[in-house]
Write an enzyme that holds these catalytic residues in place. Structure first.
Site, PDB file in Angstrom:
ATOM      1  N   SER A 123     -62.429 121.167  64.846  1.00  0.00           N
ATOM      2  CA  SER A 123     -63.285 122.303  65.225  1.00  0.00           C
ATOM      3  C   SER A 123     -64.384 122.549  64.199  1.00  0.00           C
ATOM      4  O   SER A 123     -65.570 122.640  64.549  1.00  0.00           O
ATOM      5  CB  SER A 123     -62.438 123.577  65.318  1.00  0.00           C
ATOM      6  OG  SER A 123     -61.327 123.377  66.144  1.00  0.00           O
ATOM      7  N   GLY A 124     -64.010 122.679  62.926  1.00  0.00           N
ATOM      8  CA  GLY A 124     -64.977 123.026  61.893  1.00  0.00           C
ATOM      9  C   GLY A 124     -65.934 121.886  61.591  1.00  0.00           C
ATOM     10  O   GLY A 124     -67.159 122.089  61.508  1.00  0.00           O
ATOM     11  N   THR A 152     -57.127 119.329  65.665  1.00  0.00           N
ATOM     12  CA  THR A 152     -55.876 120.004  66.047  1.00  0.00           C
ATOM     13  C   THR A 152     -56.052 120.825  67.318  1.00  0.00           C
ATOM     14  O   THR A 152     -55.233 120.744  68.234  1.00  0.00           O
ATOM     15  CB  THR A 152     -55.424 120.934  64.898  1.00  0.00           C
ATOM     16  OG1 THR A 152     -55.279 120.142  63.720  1.00  0.00           O
ATOM     17  CG2 THR A 152     -54.112 121.619  65.212  1.00  0.00           C
ATOM     18  N   CYS A 153     -57.103 121.613  67.379  1.00  0.00           N
ATOM     19  CA  CYS A 153     -57.249 122.548  68.501  1.00  0.00           C
ATOM     20  C   CYS A 153     -57.259 121.821  69.849  1.00  0.00           C
ATOM     21  O   CYS A 153     -56.517 122.170  70.754  1.00  0.00           O
ATOM     22  CB  CYS A 153     -58.537 123.351  68.314  1.00  0.00           C
ATOM     23  SG  CYS A 153     -58.782 124.563  69.602  1.00  0.00           S
ATOM     24  N   CYS A 208     -54.530 124.582  70.233  1.00  0.00           N
ATOM     25  CA  CYS A 208     -54.898 125.639  71.190  1.00  0.00           C
ATOM     26  C   CYS A 208     -54.944 125.168  72.641  1.00  0.00           C
ATOM     27  O   CYS A 208     -54.380 125.819  73.529  1.00  0.00           O
ATOM     28  CB  CYS A 208     -56.277 126.204  70.862  1.00  0.00           C
ATOM     29  SG  CYS A 208     -56.866 126.027  69.185  1.00  0.00           S
ATOM     30  N   LYS A 239     -51.620 123.658  74.156  1.00  0.00           N
ATOM     31  CA  LYS A 239     -50.667 124.784  74.149  1.00  0.00           C
ATOM     32  C   LYS A 239     -50.958 125.751  75.287  1.00  0.00           C
ATOM     33  O   LYS A 239     -50.056 126.199  75.984  1.00  0.00           O
ATOM     34  CB  LYS A 239     -50.757 125.503  72.812  1.00  0.00           C
ATOM     35  CG  LYS A 239     -49.968 126.803  72.785  1.00  0.00           C
ATOM     36  CD  LYS A 239     -50.438 127.703  71.684  1.00  0.00           C
ATOM     37  CE  LYS A 239     -51.721 128.434  72.037  1.00  0.00           C
ATOM     38  NZ  LYS A 239     -52.213 129.244  70.906  1.00  0.00           N
ATOM     39  N   TYR A 242     -66.525 115.907  73.265  1.00  0.00           N
ATOM     40  CA  TYR A 242     -66.831 116.014  71.825  1.00  0.00           C
ATOM     41  C   TYR A 242     -67.646 114.808  71.362  1.00  0.00           C
ATOM     42  O   TYR A 242     -68.615 114.939  70.614  1.00  0.00           O
ATOM     43  CB  TYR A 242     -65.538 116.121  71.002  1.00  0.00           C
ATOM     44  CG  TYR A 242     -65.132 117.559  70.794  1.00  0.00           C
ATOM     45  CD1 TYR A 242     -64.595 118.309  71.841  1.00  0.00           C
ATOM     46  CD2 TYR A 242     -65.304 118.189  69.571  1.00  0.00           C
ATOM     47  CE1 TYR A 242     -64.249 119.637  71.662  1.00  0.00           C
ATOM     48  CE2 TYR A 242     -64.964 119.518  69.388  1.00  0.00           C
ATOM     49  CZ  TYR A 242     -64.432 120.231  70.437  1.00  0.00           C
ATOM     50  OH  TYR A 242     -64.098 121.556  70.258  1.00  0.00           O
ATOM     51  N   TYR A 290     -46.830 132.776  64.858  1.00  0.00           N
ATOM     52  CA  TYR A 290     -47.327 132.746  66.233  1.00  0.00           C
ATOM     53  C   TYR A 290     -47.001 131.433  66.934  1.00  0.00           C
ATOM     54  O   TYR A 290     -46.707 131.427  68.130  1.00  0.00           O
ATOM     55  CB  TYR A 290     -48.827 133.098  66.295  1.00  0.00           C
ATOM     56  CG  TYR A 290     -49.792 131.975  65.989  1.00  0.00           C
ATOM     57  CD1 TYR A 290     -50.319 131.196  67.001  1.00  0.00           C
ATOM     58  CD2 TYR A 290     -50.189 131.703  64.682  1.00  0.00           C
ATOM     59  CE1 TYR A 290     -51.218 130.177  66.727  1.00  0.00           C
ATOM     60  CE2 TYR A 290     -51.082 130.694  64.404  1.00  0.00           C
ATOM     61  CZ  TYR A 290     -51.597 129.933  65.421  1.00  0.00           C
ATOM     62  OH  TYR A 290     -52.473 128.920  65.150  1.00  0.00           O
ATOM     63  N   GLU A 347     -44.950 131.429  70.406  1.00  0.00           N
ATOM     64  CA  GLU A 347     -45.617 130.950  71.620  1.00  0.00           C
ATOM     65  C   GLU A 347     -44.788 129.861  72.304  1.00  0.00           C
ATOM     66  O   GLU A 347     -44.564 129.908  73.523  1.00  0.00           O
ATOM     67  CB  GLU A 347     -47.005 130.414  71.269  1.00  0.00           C
ATOM     68  CG  GLU A 347     -47.963 131.533  70.905  1.00  0.00           C
ATOM     69  CD  GLU A 347     -49.358 131.061  70.514  1.00  0.00           C
ATOM     70  OE1 GLU A 347     -50.284 131.875  70.562  1.00  0.00           O
ATOM     71  OE2 GLU A 347     -49.533 129.885  70.135  1.00  0.00           O
ATOM     72  N   ARG A 364     -36.794 134.717  58.906  1.00  0.00           N
ATOM     73  CA  ARG A 364     -36.176 135.336  57.729  1.00  0.00           C
ATOM     74  C   ARG A 364     -36.371 136.844  57.669  1.00  0.00           C
ATOM     75  O   ARG A 364     -35.538 137.550  57.140  1.00  0.00           O
ATOM     76  CB  ARG A 364     -36.760 134.707  56.459  1.00  0.00           C
ATOM     77  CG  ARG A 364     -36.281 133.288  56.250  1.00  0.00           C
ATOM     78  CD  ARG A 364     -36.544 132.832  54.833  1.00  0.00           C
ATOM     79  NE  ARG A 364     -35.803 131.610  54.552  1.00  0.00           N
ATOM     80  CZ  ARG A 364     -36.374 130.439  54.321  1.00  0.00           C
ATOM     81  NH1 ARG A 364     -37.681 130.332  54.318  1.00  0.00           N
ATOM     82  NH2 ARG A 364     -35.630 129.372  54.083  1.00  0.00           N
ATOM     83  N   ARG A 419     -45.336 138.178  60.855  1.00  0.00           N
ATOM     84  CA  ARG A 419     -45.738 138.836  59.604  1.00  0.00           C
ATOM     85  C   ARG A 419     -47.263 138.956  59.554  1.00  0.00           C
ATOM     86  O   ARG A 419     -47.980 138.047  59.972  1.00  0.00           O
ATOM     87  CB  ARG A 419     -45.238 137.985  58.426  1.00  0.00           C
ATOM     88  CG  ARG A 419     -45.252 138.677  57.106  1.00  0.00           C
ATOM     89  CD  ARG A 419     -44.193 138.082  56.181  1.00  0.00           C
ATOM     90  NE  ARG A 419     -44.087 136.618  56.310  1.00  0.00           N
ATOM     91  CZ  ARG A 419     -44.794 135.748  55.584  1.00  0.00           C
ATOM     92  NH1 ARG A 419     -45.683 136.170  54.712  1.00  0.00           N
ATOM     93  NH2 ARG A 419     -44.614 134.446  55.744  1.00  0.00           N
ATOM     94  N   GLY A 475     -44.421 126.671  59.323  1.00  0.00           N
ATOM     95  CA  GLY A 475     -45.731 126.834  58.672  1.00  0.00           C
ATOM     96  C   GLY A 475     -46.444 125.500  58.529  1.00  0.00           C
ATOM     97  O   GLY A 475     -45.861 124.437  58.745  1.00  0.00           O
ATOM     98  N   ASP A 532     -59.019 125.052  58.138  1.00  0.00           N
ATOM     99  CA  ASP A 532     -57.618 125.184  57.715  1.00  0.00           C
ATOM    100  C   ASP A 532     -57.351 124.629  56.320  1.00  0.00           C
ATOM    101  O   ASP A 532     -56.425 125.080  55.645  1.00  0.00           O
ATOM    102  CB  ASP A 532     -56.698 124.441  58.702  1.00  0.00           C
ATOM    103  CG  ASP A 532     -56.448 125.243  59.975  1.00  0.00           C
ATOM    104  OD1 ASP A 532     -57.187 126.225  60.213  1.00  0.00           O
ATOM    105  OD2 ASP A 532     -55.528 124.864  60.729  1.00  0.00           O
ATOM    106  N   HIS A 552     -61.641 151.282  86.943  1.00  0.00           N
ATOM    107  CA  HIS A 552     -60.363 151.639  87.541  1.00  0.00           C
ATOM    108  C   HIS A 552     -60.127 150.844  88.823  1.00  0.00           C
ATOM    109  O   HIS A 552     -61.074 150.638  89.577  1.00  0.00           O
ATOM    110  CB  HIS A 552     -60.374 153.145  87.858  1.00  0.00           C
ATOM    111  CG  HIS A 552     -59.083 153.634  88.433  1.00  0.00           C
ATOM    112  ND1 HIS A 552     -57.937 153.757  87.673  1.00  0.00           N
ATOM    113  CD2 HIS A 552     -58.752 154.006  89.694  1.00  0.00           C
ATOM    114  CE1 HIS A 552     -56.957 154.204  88.443  1.00  0.00           C
ATOM    115  NE2 HIS A 552     -57.420 154.353  89.676  1.00  0.00           N
ATOM    116  N   GLU A 576     -58.497 150.265  80.955  1.00  0.00           N
ATOM    117  CA  GLU A 576     -59.062 151.619  80.997  1.00  0.00           C
ATOM    118  C   GLU A 576     -58.273 152.581  80.114  1.00  0.00           C
ATOM    119  O   GLU A 576     -58.803 153.591  79.655  1.00  0.00           O
ATOM    120  CB  GLU A 576     -59.135 152.145  82.437  1.00  0.00           C
ATOM    121  CG  GLU A 576     -57.806 152.419  83.094  1.00  0.00           C
ATOM    122  CD  GLU A 576     -57.965 152.956  84.523  1.00  0.00           C
ATOM    123  OE1 GLU A 576     -58.670 153.951  84.714  1.00  0.00           O
ATOM    124  OE2 GLU A 576     -57.364 152.358  85.447  1.00  0.00           O
TER     125      GLU A 576
END
Ligand code: FAD
Length: 457
Positions: free
Chosen positions: A14-15, A41-42, A47, A50, A98, A176, A180, A197, A203, A259, A300, A432, A437
């Site tokens: 991505s970056g 990765t994405c 992403c 997933k 890409y 996350y 997920e 943990r 967290r 992680g 990252d 509505h 809302e």
């Protein structure tokens, strides 16, 4: 074939892709080196696949709810192989997009593993390239050493390529990614247990969202093991086991979601004098400059806020600064974030715990069963929270757990970044009937929090 460039980018995720294209748009001669597949990765193992897997898992809930709306659905069955084939086609298509974008931007793409030889030269296989500027955008990979036996467990890379759905899945980690995949596989029919943990998952998120996330896992019949004293993983011919609190919990497969580590080791960075933290993150300043002039790092591998849009923003700011004379940096605190569980979560701004230091806060909350869930008899609730600084009326944080939370929070992030006040929310006329809302209809605070009075931070 020239080996001299204005910029060498290491990493086509991505970056790296965003930085390379932006730099080339200013006329810079750019080479981008990628050791695996373009998109990083994405696109290849994060992403995108997933979310495609999340959509597959969600259908079990949709099908169940459909009956309440009058649909008769004959025996439904999920076929993982069909999803895998379609997913592979889609990822191949995106990788090509890409490649075409880089080609049309006139970026030279070089396949191979890059190694820094000096602050101005990079080796890719037998080829040596030189440039006055080098950008490291090598991303991160799943950590495999937090526990004995962890390297034998599946990672998110593996789970996205599953051939057979595990009947029983153990998930290690309450971040996350762990949550997920727990949610997705439960939706597909696996019996899932999650171990972490701390007392609550996620967290860093607002505590109220963390509580809702734990409750929603249980509503999906996922077994939640908080405060786990994790001792290791065992894998043998008969299956896998998580060793925890001196007990062995057996599964067909275990997902390691403990992680990720920055991809910085073994590529000549330390030898070239680039400072690296103990956890592997490249040390950079607000302008993504490393400790060595001419060497930069984004995404990252710098372990700042590990999200795709952040890596892209850092990459573009880097190129704007270097090749267009700008002086931009990325405000990481302003980035909204989402967790694609069932239901999902979305957040922008400060959590209540972090906001407490700014003084007296008004906390606005709403919790309700959304119309569709109530009609279908589902127990899922939607939770919304707005944190307001009492003295200025400024909105400091917006949090939501519920259907469409990522989409809703994305739009509210604009208001947040413009410095919206609670009065701005109040005078916005609602659409509505929607869930969103409710954010416009929170008249009375549910609590007023004052650290000076409570001493709580
Ligand atoms: P990457 O995209 O990882 O790209 C780095 C590239 O560098 C890779 O292609 C790698 O092959 C290459 N590389 C590494 N070393 C070398 C070398 N020596 N030579 C040549 N090439 C090299 N973010 C979100 O915003 N939303 C989400 O929903 C989301 N979901 C995720 C789900 C999962 C399962 C995972 C793992 C991540 C998810 N992320 C999500 C995070 C997101 O994918 C990353 O933050 C993002 O990809 C980081 O981009 P990057 O450019 O820093 O690195």
């Amino acid at each position: 074939m020239s080996n001299t460039f204005d910029l060498i980018v290491i990493g086509g995720g991505s970056g790296g892709v965003a930085a390379a294209r932006r730099a080339a748009s200013y006329g810079a001669k750019v080479a981008l080196i990628e050791r695996d597949r373009l998109g990083g990765t994405c696109v290849i193992r994060g992403c995108v696949p997933k979310k495609l897997m999340m959509y597959a898992g969600r259908f079990s809930h949709e099908l169940r709810d459909a009956a309440a709306f009058g649909w008769e659905i004959a025996q439904a069955r999920f076929d993982l192989a069909t999803w895998q084939e379609a997913k592979t086609r889609e990822i191949d298509r995106l990788e090509n997009v890409y490649r075409e974008l880089l080609d049309s931007s006139k970026v030279t793409v070089i396949a191979g593993t890059a190694r820094l030889l000096s602050a101005e030269s990079v080796q890719v296989d037998q080829r040596v390239l030189s440039a006055r500027n080098i950008l490291i955008a090598t991303g991160s990979s799943p950590g495999r050493d937090a526990l004995p036996g962890l390297s034998l467990a599946m990672t998110s890379d593996d789970i996205l390529n599953l051939k057979v759905l595990p009947k029983r899945l153990g998930v290690l980690g309450g971040g996350y990614i762990g949550l997920e995949f727990a949610s997705i596989l439960a939706g597909m029919g696996s019996q899932v247990s999650v171990f972490f943990r701390s007392d609550l998952p996620l967290r860093g998120f607002d505590r109220a969202l963390r509580e809702r996330a734990a409750a929603n896992l249980k509503l999906q019949h996922i077994q939640v093991h908080p405060n786990s004293n994790l001792q290791g993983v065992q894998v043998d011919d008969s299956g896998s086991a998580i060793l925890c609190d001196h007990r062995s919990h057996r599964f067909d497969a275990v997902l390691n979601a403990t992680g990720r580590h920055p991809n910085s080791r073994g590529m000549g960075l330390e030898e070239a004098g680039v400072a690296i933290q103990e956890n592997g993150a490249i040390v950079v300043d607000a302008y993504s400059r490393s400790s060595v002039p001419g060497v930069y790092a984004i995404g990252d591998v710098t372990n700042r806020k590990n999200l795709t849009p952040v890596a892209i923003a850092e990459g573009r700011a880097f190129a704007d600064n270097l090749f267009n004379g700008e002086r931009r940096h990325v405000d990481h605190a302003s980035a909204a974030t989402a967790v694609f569980t069932t239901p999902p979560l979305g957040s922008v701004g400060l959590s209540e715990q972090d906001a407490a230091v700014v003084g007296r806060l008004r906390i606005y909350e709403a919790e309700f069963r959304p119309m569709k869930a109530a009609f279908a008899g589902a127990a899922t609730k939607t939770y919304m929270k707005v944190i307001v600084q009492d003295s200025t009326d400024k909105v400091l944080g917006i949090h939501m757990a519920g259907e469409d939370a990522p989409e809703i929070i994305q739009s509210l992030a604009v208001a947040y970044n413009m410095g919206a006040t609670k009065s701005d929310f109040d005078r916005t006329i609602a659409v509505h009937p929607t869930a969103a809302e409710e954010f416009m209809l929170m008249r009375m605070p549910s609590r007023v929090v004052d650290v000076a009075q409570t001493g709580r931070a």
